[in-house]
Design a protein around this motif. Structure first.
Motif, PDB file in Angstrom:
ATOM      1  N   TYR A 643       0.833  -1.198   0.000  1.00 20.35           N
ATOM      2  CA  TYR A 643       0.000   0.000   0.000  1.00 20.35           C
ATOM      3  C   TYR A 643       0.876   1.260   0.000  1.00 20.35           C
ATOM      4  CZ  TYR A 643      -3.250  -3.486   1.964  1.00 20.35           C
ATOM      5  OH  TYR A 643      -4.004  -4.614   2.206  1.00 20.35           O
ATOM      6  N   THR A 644       1.938   1.220   0.801  1.00 20.56           N
ATOM      7  CA  THR A 644       2.841   2.364   0.874  1.00 20.56           C
ATOM      8  C   THR A 644       3.525   2.607  -0.468  1.00 20.56           C
ATOM      9  OG1 THR A 644       3.238   1.902   3.220  1.00 20.56           O
ATOM     10  CG2 THR A 644       4.817   3.334   2.112  1.00 20.56           C
ATOM     11  N   ASN A 645       3.961   1.531  -1.111  1.00 20.16           N
ATOM     12  CA  ASN A 645       4.592   1.657  -2.426  1.00 20.16           C
ATOM     13  C   ASN A 645       3.650   2.347  -3.415  1.00 20.16           C
ATOM     14  OD1 ASN A 645       6.839   0.324  -1.508  1.00 20.16           O
ATOM     15  ND2 ASN A 645       6.462  -1.561  -2.633  1.00 20.16           N
ATOM     16  N   ILE A 646       2.380   1.950  -3.388  1.00 18.38           N
ATOM     17  CA  ILE A 646       1.421   2.511  -4.335  1.00 18.38           C
ATOM     18  C   ILE A 646       1.261   4.017  -4.118  1.00 18.38           C
ATOM     19  CG2 ILE A 646      -0.997   2.516  -5.058  1.00 18.38           C
ATOM     20  CD1 ILE A 646      -1.038  -0.493  -4.415  1.00 18.38           C
ATOM     21  N   LEU A 647       1.074   4.419  -2.859  1.00 14.13           N
ATOM     22  CA  LEU A 647       0.946   5.847  -2.578  1.00 14.13           C
ATOM     23  C   LEU A 647       2.197   6.603  -2.992  1.00 14.13           C
ATOM     24  CD1 LEU A 647      -0.836   6.054   0.911  1.00 14.13           C
ATOM     25  CD2 LEU A 647      -1.822   6.210  -1.374  1.00 14.13           C
ATOM     26  N   PHE A 648       3.365   6.002  -2.727  1.00 16.49           N
ATOM     27  CA  PHE A 648       4.637   6.647  -3.060  1.00 16.49           C
ATOM     28  C   PHE A 648       4.780   6.802  -4.569  1.00 16.49           C
ATOM     29  CE2 PHE A 648       9.239   6.620  -3.828  1.00 16.49           C
ATOM     30  CZ  PHE A 648       9.667   7.606  -2.947  1.00 16.49           C
ATOM     31  N   MET A 649       4.447   5.738  -5.316  1.00 15.09           N
ATOM     32  CA  MET A 649       4.559   5.803  -6.771  1.00 15.09           C
ATOM     33  C   MET A 649       3.572   6.805  -7.363  1.00 15.09           C
ATOM     34  SD  MET A 649       5.134   1.863  -7.986  1.00 15.09           S
ATOM     35  CE  MET A 649       6.684   0.991  -7.716  1.00 15.09           C
ATOM     36  N   LYS A 650       2.364   6.828  -6.821  1.00 17.16           N
ATOM     37  CA  LYS A 650       1.373   7.748  -7.365  1.00 17.16           C
ATOM     38  C   LYS A 650       1.776   9.198  -7.122  1.00 17.16           C
ATOM     39  CE  LYS A 650      -3.023   6.940  -7.429  1.00 17.16           C
ATOM     40  NZ  LYS A 650      -3.232   6.655  -8.858  1.00 17.16           N
ATOM     41  N   GLU A 651       2.337   9.457  -5.964  1.00 15.60           N
ATOM     42  CA  GLU A 651       2.695  10.840  -5.658  1.00 15.60           C
ATOM     43  C   GLU A 651       3.948  11.301  -6.381  1.00 15.60           C
ATOM     44  OE1 GLU A 651       3.632  13.738  -1.801  1.00 15.60           O
ATOM     45  OE2 GLU A 651       2.497  11.870  -1.570  1.00 15.60           O
ATOM     46  N   PHE A 652       4.957  10.440  -6.468  1.00 11.81           N
ATOM     47  CA  PHE A 652       6.242  10.910  -6.967  1.00 11.81           C
ATOM     48  C   PHE A 652       6.596  10.429  -8.369  1.00 11.81           C
ATOM     49  CE2 PHE A 652       6.747  10.905  -2.272  1.00 11.81           C
ATOM     50  CZ  PHE A 652       6.856  12.276  -2.111  1.00 11.81           C
ATOM     51  N   LEU A 653       6.061   9.281  -8.795  1.00 11.69           N
ATOM     52  CA  LEU A 653       6.327   8.812 -10.153  1.00 11.69           C
ATOM     53  C   LEU A 653       5.225   9.254 -11.104  1.00 11.69           C
ATOM     54  CD1 LEU A 653       7.989   7.112 -12.166  1.00 11.69           C
ATOM     55  CD2 LEU A 653       6.640   5.124 -11.476  1.00 11.69           C
ATOM     56  N   LEU A 654       3.983   9.019 -10.705  1.00  8.01           N
ATOM     57  CA  LEU A 654       2.854   9.379 -11.555  1.00  8.01           C
ATOM     58  C   LEU A 654       2.376  10.803 -11.295  1.00  8.01           C
ATOM     59  CD1 LEU A 654       0.755   6.095 -11.297  1.00  8.01           C
ATOM     60  CD2 LEU A 654       2.566   6.667 -12.929  1.00  8.01           C
ATOM     61  N   GLN A 655       2.727  11.320 -10.107  1.00 10.14           N
ATOM     62  CA  GLN A 655       2.315  12.661  -9.691  1.00 10.14           C
ATOM     63  C   GLN A 655       0.800  12.820  -9.785  1.00 10.14           C
ATOM     64  OE1 GLN A 655       4.881  15.359 -11.966  1.00 10.14           O
ATOM     65  NE2 GLN A 655       6.318  15.388 -10.251  1.00 10.14           N
ATOM     66  N   SER A 656       0.121  11.852  -9.197  1.00 10.31           N
ATOM     67  CA  SER A 656      -1.333  11.898  -9.125  1.00 10.31           C
ATOM     68  C   SER A 656      -1.754  11.417  -7.754  1.00 10.31           C
ATOM     69  CB  SER A 656      -1.969  11.031 -10.206  1.00 10.31           C
ATOM     70  OG  SER A 656      -1.618   9.669 -10.028  1.00 10.31           O
ATOM     71  N   ALA A 657      -2.831  11.959  -7.253  1.00 15.92           N
ATOM     72  CA  ALA A 657      -3.304  11.573  -5.934  1.00 15.92           C
ATOM     73  C   ALA A 657      -4.124  10.305  -6.029  1.00 15.92           C
ATOM     74  CB  ALA A 657      -4.135  12.696  -5.330  1.00 15.92           C
ATOM     75  N   PHE A 658      -4.325   9.639  -4.872  1.00 11.43           N
ATOM     76  CA  PHE A 658      -5.208   8.477  -4.836  1.00 11.43           C
ATOM     77  C   PHE A 658      -6.593   8.949  -4.432  1.00 11.43           C
ATOM     78  CE2 PHE A 658      -7.451   4.964  -3.021  1.00 11.43           C
ATOM     79  CZ  PHE A 658      -7.184   3.952  -3.916  1.00 11.43           C
ATOM     80  N   PRO A 659      -7.693   8.483  -5.073  1.00 12.95           N
ATOM     81  CA  PRO A 659      -7.642   7.454  -6.119  1.00 12.95           C
ATOM     82  C   PRO A 659      -7.414   8.075  -7.498  1.00 12.95           C
ATOM     83  CG  PRO A 659      -9.911   7.906  -5.507  1.00 12.95           C
ATOM     84  CD  PRO A 659      -9.050   8.736  -4.584  1.00 12.95           C
TER      85      PRO A 659
END
Length: 659
Positions: A643-659
């Motif tokens: 779960y942490t990896n997903i939030l990290f990737m979305k914020e810093f790699l994809l630069q998009s918030a969840f969901p």
């Protein structure tokens, strides 16, 4: 903000709340959130939305199964699979039969083996909290009782059964915490445990007993390219080294199995060869006869049929496992049916012959247990592990890719592309394997399939110089003062990514575990301008502090690979190339994950890194599990990291918030 130096205080404080549920929903900003378990310490990690947990749940619910041991007289087996939080022992009495669970521990169980003549009990290994201080236990079928066989504190190997099935040869560092001495025990009578021989070093591995149980073959591991075969007298412990250097060149020997007449050993060796070959070593003359010379790949597993008439072995052919069967007398290949392409593990003959069991996995199939009747060619499936209803036939399959490195050498890896529904250039997550003498092999990606299927992230797995599987010259290319040449392979890989029309070189994340963690840190310091972020899992941040603080039984083995920090010149070199020395060059966000009980890469490697990054105002998320060691093994911990990896990737790699 929690500083690393206060980590253990936080862990102790967390234990005060042991009565709280492991997972519970809180209301934060009117949205339910996941509360981390009491065993987890988080720093700068945002709350995990329960909506994320629910969305990704199916990708966390897959299971695997692996063959552990055949029953000596019946067509049934012990397997390892997980129905709770950790993998435990199950009995399966027929192909696709019920998996009947026998052990129920909070820690995972390994090295499972039936008593080889009657099968009225089995032995297994287990540690506590990832310390790798494995203890050996006996499980009695008649009573269900579990008996501790070893001392309860030292590090013990699983052991090898005698031909008669009445004794076990194993190693233990109980004498001094460093050296892996040889011990013999009758598991029915734990008081029979006795020291057979004191040795020096942590790299001793018994492999087989002679047919009359008078001698024991033992491998002495110095490095990935230098090992020796010894024979130990099973009564006195007297020893004879039966292999030597090839002139000034080191030779690797993996596996050593006695022939039925006791006159020779079947070994795997790279003597006069780039690759590890199946050979027969005549004990009286020392003559070595190559049996797999027509296969230009490493042989990685060998098992001799109970009668000694057939030899089954697996070749690692560019990452894929290929099963072979030969006649022991003539060396001629015997016919086999075509098996699904993937990775084969746990190769084992049934004690009554004819059936060859193994674990098979592939990109679209999680690990499951199969058996092959070598007489009829019939392939039977013993387990069919769940994948939470996901249609794995739609999962991405790996593509072998290659690129030219800084010195013109060709480096290869495997690329998994997202489904066609994702258009435009795709972001890339680069996973660098550990070891360093390891190799990424195409297999079931488990949770990582979520990144492909739901986030549209391409996954790239390079096998940089120093990886196994490509010959002994290649595996030595990163040794000693050549360490950073492997990092330069990743530098060249960035250029390759930039040349691909469907990959986005402006959105790259690099990650790795253990030595792969070092590699990700080295990339974050040397190529910070070419990545968006990095994830470091149980990684080495400073080679000198790592070597000084790793467990005693590992230190000399690691010095051979990385260099001896006691030598002033090498010490300075190790400091110069350590990521911690250049931490001021890390400019991109980082997630650091570690187990508090890690015996290989101590927690201090993460603590010192995180403290510097915080002082440098680099965004850093930090996750530590108090009940884990060198990587997470418990499902709840693995899930929280996911779960942490997903939030990290979305914020810093994809630069998009969840969901």
């Amino acid at each position: 903000m929690l500083k690393p130096k206060f980590l253990f205080l936080a862990l102790a404080f967390a234990l005060m709340f042991a009565a709280m549920p492991t997972f519970q929903s809180n209301v934060l900003a009117n949205s339910p959130m996941l509360t981390p378990g009491d065993n987890l310490v988080t720093q700068n990690i945002p709350p995990i939305p329960m909506s994320l947990v629910e969305q990704v749940d199916r990708y966390t619910q897959f299971r695997t199964a692996s063959l552990q041991s055949w029953h000596p007289t019946r067509q049934e087996m012990l397997i390892s699979t997980r129905f709770g939080d950790t993998s435990q022992v199950h009995r399966v009495s027929q192909p696709l039969g019920v998996r009947y669970q026998l052990t129920f521990f909070p820690e995972r169980v390994s090295n499972v083996s039936y008593q080889p003549t009657e099968g009225d009990y089995f032995i297994f290994s287990k540690d506590i909290g990832g310390t790798e201080a494995n203890q050996t236990y006996r499980y009695d079928f008649a009573t269900g009782d579990v008996t501790l066989l070893t001392d309860g504190s030292s590090r013990n190997s699983g052991g090898v059964w005698s031909t008669a099935g009445d004794r076990l040869i194993y190693t233990s560092n109980r004498r001094n915490g460093k050296d892996s001495d040889l011990y013999i025990m009758n598991p029915r009578e734990p008081e029979s445990d006795r020291l057979l021989a004191e040795v020096e070093g942590g790299g001793w591995f018994p492999t087989d007993w002679s047919p009359d149980d008078s001698q024991i073959a033992v491998i002495q591991y110095i490095s990935i390219t230098e090992t020796y075969v010894w024979l130990f007298d099973a009564e006195t412990g007297d020893r004879t080294r039966i292999t030597e250097l090839n002139g000034d060149e080191a030779v690797s020997y993996l596996e050593a199995l006695f022939s039925p007449d006791g006159q020779g050993l079947y070994v795997v060796s790279d003597l006069d060869s780039e690759f590890l070959q199946l050979c027969y070593l005549e004990l009286t003359t020392g003559e070595l006869t190559v049996l797999s010379g027509d296969i230009p790949w490493n042989i990685e597993a060998v098992v001799l049929s109970p009668e000694g008439t057939q030899i089954a072995f697996v070749a690692n052919e560019n990452g894929a496992s290929v099963l072979h069967l030969v006649d022991a007398a003539t060396g001629q290949s015997l016919p086999l049916p075509e098996l699904p392409l993937g990775m084969i593990r746990g190769l084992e003959w049934h004690p009554q012959g004819h059936s060859l069991g193994f674990t098979l996995m592939s990109a679209r199939s999680t690990a499951d247990v199969f058996s092959l009747n070598v007489d009829s060619g019939e392939l039977q499936r013993w387990t069919q592990s769940e994948t939470a209803g996901l249609n794995t036939e739609t999962f991405s399959e790996p593509e072998l890719v290659s690129w030219q490195s800084f010195d013109g050498r060709t480096i290869t890896g495997f690329l998994y592309r997202p489904p066609a529904k994702f258009t435009g250039k795709r972001p890339v997550a680069m996973y660098i394997h550990g070891g360093p003498e390891s190799q990424f092999r195409p297999a079931y990606l488990g949770r990582l399939n979520y990144y492909l299927n739901e986030l549209g992230i391409a996954l790239l797995f390079p096998n940089v110089r120093g990886s196994t599987g490509y010959g002994k010259t290649f595996v030595k290319l990163d040794n000693g003062y050549q360490r950073e040449d492997a990092v330069k392979d990743i530098g060249a890989l960035f250029d390759w990514i930039a040349a691909q029309p469907d990959l986005d070189s402006d959105r790259v994340l690099v990650t790795g575990a253990s030595y792969g963690g070092y590699m990700s840190l080295a990339v974050a310091t040397q190529y910070s301008d070419r990545i968006r972020a990095s994830i470091n899992v149980v990684g080495i941040s400073n080679f000198v502090t790592f070597l000084e603080n790793t467990e005693d039984y590992r230190r000399d083995l690691r010095r051979v690979e990385y260099g001896d920090e006691r030598d002033p010149e090498m010490r300075q070199f190790l400091i110069d190339i350590s990521p911690l020395t250049h931490a001021d060059k890390i400019q991109k966000p980082m997630l650091v994950v570690h187990g508090a009980n890690d015996p290989r890469v101590p927690l201090s490697e993460a603590e010192q890194l995180v403290e510097i990054l915080e002082d440098e105002d680099v965004p850093v998320w930090y996750l530590v599990a108090s009940d884990e060691g060198h990587g997470f093994s418990k499902k709840q911990n693995i899930d929280f990291q996911f779960y942490t990896n997903i939030l990290f990737m979305k914020e810093f790699l994809l630069q998009s918030a969840f969901p």
